[in-house]
Structure formats: structure tokens, C-alpha cells
Design an enzyme around this catalytic site. Structure first.
Site, mmCIF file in Angstrom:
data_model
loop_
_atom_site.group_PDB
_atom_site.id
_atom_site.type_symbol
_atom_site.label_atom_id
_atom_site.label_comp_id
_atom_site.label_asym_id
_atom_site.label_seq_id
_atom_site.Cartn_x
_atom_site.Cartn_y
_atom_site.Cartn_z
ATOM 1 C CE LYS A 59 -2.800 2.670 3.158
ATOM 2 N NZ LYS A 59 -3.509 2.733 4.427
ATOM 3 C CG ASN B 117 -5.064 0.890 12.265
ATOM 4 O OD1 ASN B 117 -3.956 0.607 11.840
ATOM 5 N ND2 ASN B 117 -5.312 0.820 13.558
ATOM 6 C CB THR B 118 -7.933 5.368 13.770
ATOM 7 O OG1 THR B 118 -6.603 5.492 13.268
ATOM 8 C CG2 THR B 118 -8.097 6.256 14.989
ATOM 9 C CB ALA C 208 -7.682 7.347 5.457
ATOM 10 N N GLY C 209 -10.123 7.489 7.701
ATOM 11 C CA GLY C 209 -11.174 8.396 8.151
ATOM 12 C C GLY C 209 -12.492 7.740 8.487
ATOM 13 N N GLY D 164 -6.912 8.665 10.685
ATOM 14 C CA GLY D 164 -7.050 8.667 12.141
ATOM 15 C C GLY D 164 -8.097 9.626 12.675
#
Lengths: 255, 64
Positions: free
Chosen positions: A95, A204-205, A182-183, A156
Site C-alpha cells: 500500500k 484501523n483507528t 482512512a477516516g 485517524g
């Protein structure tokens, strides 16, 4: 026909890509299991004499590793990190993540296109993290990307589909899997991305900062599956104005 | 003097494999770069680190 996600000559049944950052190694196995994930992202860093545990020992067998190039500020650094990741001996997936901006962590599309071209020629399965711009996405397709990974909101941030309309354009126009990365902060946002026709969602976050990580991983799995089913079913139409009864308009008692 | 992960180390004349182990890592778990060129795993035991070399030893960590 079976509904699978095809990347780099492999087929995946899961459409939820899991990150492994910012939480305990001991939670990875449960996260993978509850998320139903078949792909997990990793980062490459300098070895550190203080930490001897190997993250690979915590990842269940059969899960495809997707190293990222985080820390790269330009194409050259991303290529260097990708080659090191491959030397670590865990396949050809990468990635690409290239950022010049440390406040918003926004990707540099131009450098990402350059790195994609170099790495695709070297046989990598290149999955570039990108700002959802149609022209850049087309350049990534021509550069040999295996997918495109547009951001929903800054990394994040858990802010959800801030770039919704532009991701929809990529889904409509780009002939590669569009993986929303993301986000994404909540299962409902992951579900919405899948309803829009995204091929997969990466998070992830949202999990790492949740109260109960495995339970949230399960919630995301269900949301991604529900969104995929809804997309494949074809969503019902939206009325411009007014209402339409769900019941028949004849046989009322006052007729 | 050799620079290993940004720090000066007395390692000139050692093989890359010996350096990795002296630093406390297992060769199987790391990738090694010398002057921005990867040393393939199979060549770690036969590659000699020279004075002035810049060595990076990396591994996988959690990430998104």
C-alpha cells in the site's frame, strides 16, 4: 457466481481490510477473527532493541499482509520502503502511502503515481492510498495499480465520508477495485461506502480507539457485509419530493 | 565507524549477519540495507560491512 474481491491474482471473500496500528499485538488475532479480515496492513520501521516481539507471530496464518510505505515523503522513499517490505519476505502486496503534510496527513497524488509506476513494473501488487481525484485515479490505473484507495477523511480522524461525492465518481468511472481507506470512524460509514459500490473498506483507528476492539471489529464486518448486500441488491429509488404510499390506494372504508 | 539505524557502531569488518545478531535481532525477522541497497537475506552471511557504511535494519510493526 461467488462475490469475491480480486487483487493481484488472488480472491478474497472479506471486503474489510484491517489495520494493525495503535493497539496491542495480543489483540491482533481477535481483531482478525472478529473482523473476518483476510488482509491486514503493517508498517516498516527501524528495528528497535527495546522491542523484541515480532508482529508476524501474532497474525493468523493465511492472512495476506499488506505493508504500507508510511513515513515516505516522496516516490523514491516509498519505493525504498516497498523493496524492504518485500525483502522481509511476506509477498508482493504494497500500500503506497506518501505524505508531505504532517498536519492533515494528506497523500501526495503526483508522487504516488510515480511510485506506483516503478513498483508495478517490479511486480508488486500496488494499492495506492490517494486523494480522491479522478484524473489522478486514471493515472494510477495507467501506472499499473491493482486498486485505488481514496481517503474518506484525514487518517485517524474517524470523521467519515467527507469526500463522499468524489469517491462516488471514482467508483463510477474507475475500472479497478475502489477501496475506501482512512477516516472511516463508524460501522454505519463503512456500510454507506459499501452501499455506494466501494469494493472494500479499510479501517484501523476506528477499531484501535473503540471501547471494545474485537466487538467493534465484528460490528464493522457486519456493516461491510450489509453494505455489500445492499449494493448488489440495488438500492430503492429516492423521491425528488412528496411521498408514495406503501399500501394500495383502493378499498378505503370511505370509498 | 559504521552507522546503524542512525547510530555509530564499531562494526567495520563484520559480516551483515554478525552485525544483525550483535544488535540483538534475528536475521529471519529483519531486512537489511547498506548504503540504500538491500542486502538479500541469502547474502547477509557473506557481505562484509565496511568503515563508513550506512546500514538500516528494519522490521514490520503495526500500521494502518
Amino acid at each position: 457466481m461467488e462475490d469475491t474481491l480480486k487483487l493481484g491474482g488472488r480472491e478474497f471473500h472479506s471486503r474489510f481490510i484491517l489495520g494493525s496500528g495503535k493497539y496491542s499485538l495480543s489483540l491482533i488475532e481477535a481483531a482478525v477473527q472478529y473482523a473476518g479480515a483476510e488482509i491486514i496492513t503493517l508498517a516498516v520501521r527501524r528495528a528497535n532493541t527495546q522491542e523484541h516481539e515480532n508482529i508476524l507471530d501474532y497474525i493468523p496464518k493465511g492472512v495476506t499482509l499488506l505493508p504500507n510505505t508510511s513515513g515516505a515523503r516522496n516516490a523514491q522513499e516509498a519505493v525504498r520502503i516497498a523493496r524492504l517490505a518485500r525483502e522481509l519476505g511476506c509477498g508482493d502486496f504494497v500500500k503506497i502511502e506518501i505524505m508531505r503534510d504532517t498536519k492533515y496527513l494528506l497523500p501526495d497524488n503526483a508522487e504516488t503515481i510515480k511510485a506506483t509506476e516503478i513498483l508495478a513494473k517490479e511486480g508488486f501488487v500496488v494499492m495506492p492510498y490517494m486523494y480522491p481525484d479522478l484524473n489522478a485515479a486514471r493515472d494510477l490505473v495507467n501506472a499499473g495499480a491493482a486498486s485505488v484507495m481514496p481517503l474518506a477523511a484525514p487518517i485517524g480522524s474517524n470523521k467519515g465520508l467527507a469526500t463522499r461525492e468524489f469517491i462516488q465518481i471514482l467508483i463510477d468511472e474507475i475500472d479497478l477495485p475502489v477501496i475506501v481507506d482512512a477516516g472511516i470512524g463508524r460501522p454505519s460509514q463503512a456500510c454507506e461506502a459499501m452501499e455506494m459500490g466501494a469494493a472494500a473498506v479499510m479501517s484501523n483507528t476506528a477499531l484501535a480507539t473503540a471501547g471494545d476492539l474485537p466487538a467493534m471489529a465484528e460490528a464493522f464486518r457486519k456493516a461491510v457485509e450489509a453494505g455489500r448486500s445492499a449494493y448488489l441488491s440495488g438500492l430503492g429509488r429516492v423521491l425528488e419530493r412528496g411521498g408514495a404510499p406503501s399500501d394500495t390506494l383502493t378499498g378505503f372504508l370511505h370509498d | 565507524m559504521v552507522t546503524v539505524n542512525g547510530k555509530p557502531v564499531e562494526a567495520a569488518g563484520m559480516t551483515a549477519a554478525a552485525l544483525v545478531e550483535a544488535q540483538g535481532y534475528a536475521c529471519a525477522q529483519v531486512a537489511v540495507e547498506c548504503n540504500e541497497e538491500i542486502i538479500p537475506k541469502a547474502e547477509l552471511g557473506s557481505t562484509v560491512i565496511r568503515d563508513g557504511d550506512v546500514v538500516e535494519i528494519v522490521r514490520f510493526v503495526g500500521g494502518g
